[in-house]
Write a protein that holds these residues in place. Structure first.
Motif, PDB file in Angstrom:
ATOM      1  N   GLN B   5       0.838  -1.193   0.000  1.00 51.20           N
ATOM      2  CA  GLN B   5       0.000   0.000   0.000  1.00 51.20           C
ATOM      3  C   GLN B   5       0.874   1.245   0.000  1.00 51.20           C
ATOM      4  OE1 GLN B   5      -3.669   0.376   0.110  1.00 51.20           O
ATOM      5  NE2 GLN B   5      -2.854   2.349  -0.572  1.00 51.20           N
ATOM      6  N   GLU B   6       0.707   2.060  -1.048  1.00 50.04           N
ATOM      7  CA  GLU B   6       1.437   3.314  -1.136  1.00 50.04           C
ATOM      8  C   GLU B   6       0.723   4.403  -0.337  1.00 50.04           C
ATOM      9  OE1 GLU B   6       1.469   1.044  -5.066  1.00 50.04           O
ATOM     10  OE2 GLU B   6      -0.062   1.845  -3.714  1.00 50.04           O
ATOM     11  N   SER B   7       1.505   5.317   0.216  1.00 46.61           N
ATOM     12  CA  SER B   7       0.921   6.462   0.914  1.00 46.61           C
ATOM     13  C   SER B   7       1.822   7.669   0.747  1.00 46.61           C
ATOM     14  CB  SER B   7       0.709   6.146   2.392  1.00 46.61           C
ATOM     15  OG  SER B   7       1.929   5.814   3.027  1.00 46.61           O
ATOM     16  N   CYS B  22       5.741   2.855   1.082  1.00 47.68           N
ATOM     17  CA  CYS B  22       5.032   1.627   0.782  1.00 47.68           C
ATOM     18  C   CYS B  22       5.025   0.748   2.027  1.00 47.68           C
ATOM     19  CB  CYS B  22       5.700   0.893  -0.370  1.00 47.68           C
ATOM     20  SG  CYS B  22       4.871  -0.640  -0.856  1.00 47.68           S
ATOM     21  N   GLN B  79       8.310  -1.308   5.839  1.00 43.50           N
ATOM     22  CA  GLN B  79       8.082  -0.221   4.899  1.00 43.50           C
ATOM     23  C   GLN B  79       9.336   0.074   4.081  1.00 43.50           C
ATOM     24  OE1 GLN B  79       6.991   3.007   7.569  1.00 43.50           O
ATOM     25  NE2 GLN B  79       4.806   2.593   7.312  1.00 43.50           N
ATOM     26  N   THR B 117      -0.641   5.218  -6.339  1.00 43.26           N
ATOM     27  CA  THR B 117      -1.096   6.494  -5.810  1.00 43.26           C
ATOM     28  C   THR B 117      -0.722   7.597  -6.783  1.00 43.26           C
ATOM     29  OG1 THR B 117      -1.103   7.955  -3.876  1.00 43.26           O
ATOM     30  CG2 THR B 117       1.004   6.963  -4.434  1.00 43.26           C
TER      31      THR B 117
END
Lengths: 106, 123
Positions: B5-7, B22, B79, B117
């Motif tokens: 999951q990218e943020s 990530c 991460q 994203t």
């Protein structure tokens, strides 16, 4: 840098058609080539790795072939779910993608 | 099932630094040595590999971006991160994080991808 060239850029086809996409590397990459399918708004999905090995869960109508500088992705009988953009990717030296081939409805 | 999951910010001003993280779930990043990667895709265009990093910190960079890119990893948090400095409109893209299929090698395709994203560079 290794350049990857796909053809055609766009392909119009009908359900049931046999579809062939070609990818050429600027110099030999052995069999270090993958094919991905990408649908709008989604991440790419790995279909084929090491030129001809089908990823787990991918339908057998997808077939990859080739080595060195010339590679082919064949869809034996196009299904409605297959309308998408397809990318080749070399991984012999870093990772480089082709520019993509959009398979659209004729 | 492994998930990525990218943020990070969706909007970055020109000349500033783009920072993305990530987060990996469903498995430990330090259990096997993969070269975790970042790939981007400008709107309506193709895919471009940016950088990769192993759990031990070995890095690979796309030569065309190397001067502006830094990839890092924090296995304790599961991460890895990307920084791109001096961004311009040309850096506007969907940024994906990904894991290759095979450990301990860079000669491998990517089989796990985040959802991506969109980062827009604009004032």
């Amino acid at each position: 840098d290794i350049q990857m060239t796909q053809s055609p850029s766009t392909l119009s086809a009908s359900v049931g058609d046999r579809v062939t996409i070609t990818c050429r590397a600027s110099y030999s990459i052995g069999s270090w080539l993958a094919w991905y399918q990408q649908k709008p708004g989604k991440a790419p999905k790995l279909l084929i790795y090491k030129a001809s090995n089908i990823q787990s869960g991918v339908p057998s109508r997808f077939r990859g072939s080739g080595s060195g500088t010339q590679f082919t992705l064949t869809i034996s009988s196009l299904q409605p779910d297959d309308f998408a953009t397809y990318y080749c990717q070399q991984y012999n030296g870093y990772w480089t993608f082709g520019q993509g081939t959009k398979v659209e409805f004729k | 099932q492994l998930q990525l999951q990218e943020s990070g910010p969706g909007l970055v001003k020109p000349s500033e630094t783009l920072s993305l993280t990530c987060t990996v779930s469903g498995g430990s990043m330090s259990s096997s040595s993969y070269y975790w990667g970042w790939i981007r895709q400008p709107p309506g265009k193709g895919l471009e590999w940016i950088a990769s990093i192993s759990d031990s910190g070995s890095t690979y960079y796309n030569p065309s971006l190397k001067s502006r890119v830094t990839i890092s990893i924090d296995t304790s948090k599961n991460q890895f991160s990307l920084k791109v400095t001096s961004v311009t409109a040309a850096d506007t893209a969907v940024y994906y994080c990904a894991r290759p299929a095979d450990p301990n090698t860079v000669t491998t395709a990517f089989d796990y991808w985040g959802q991506g994203t969109l980062v827009t560079v604009s004032s």
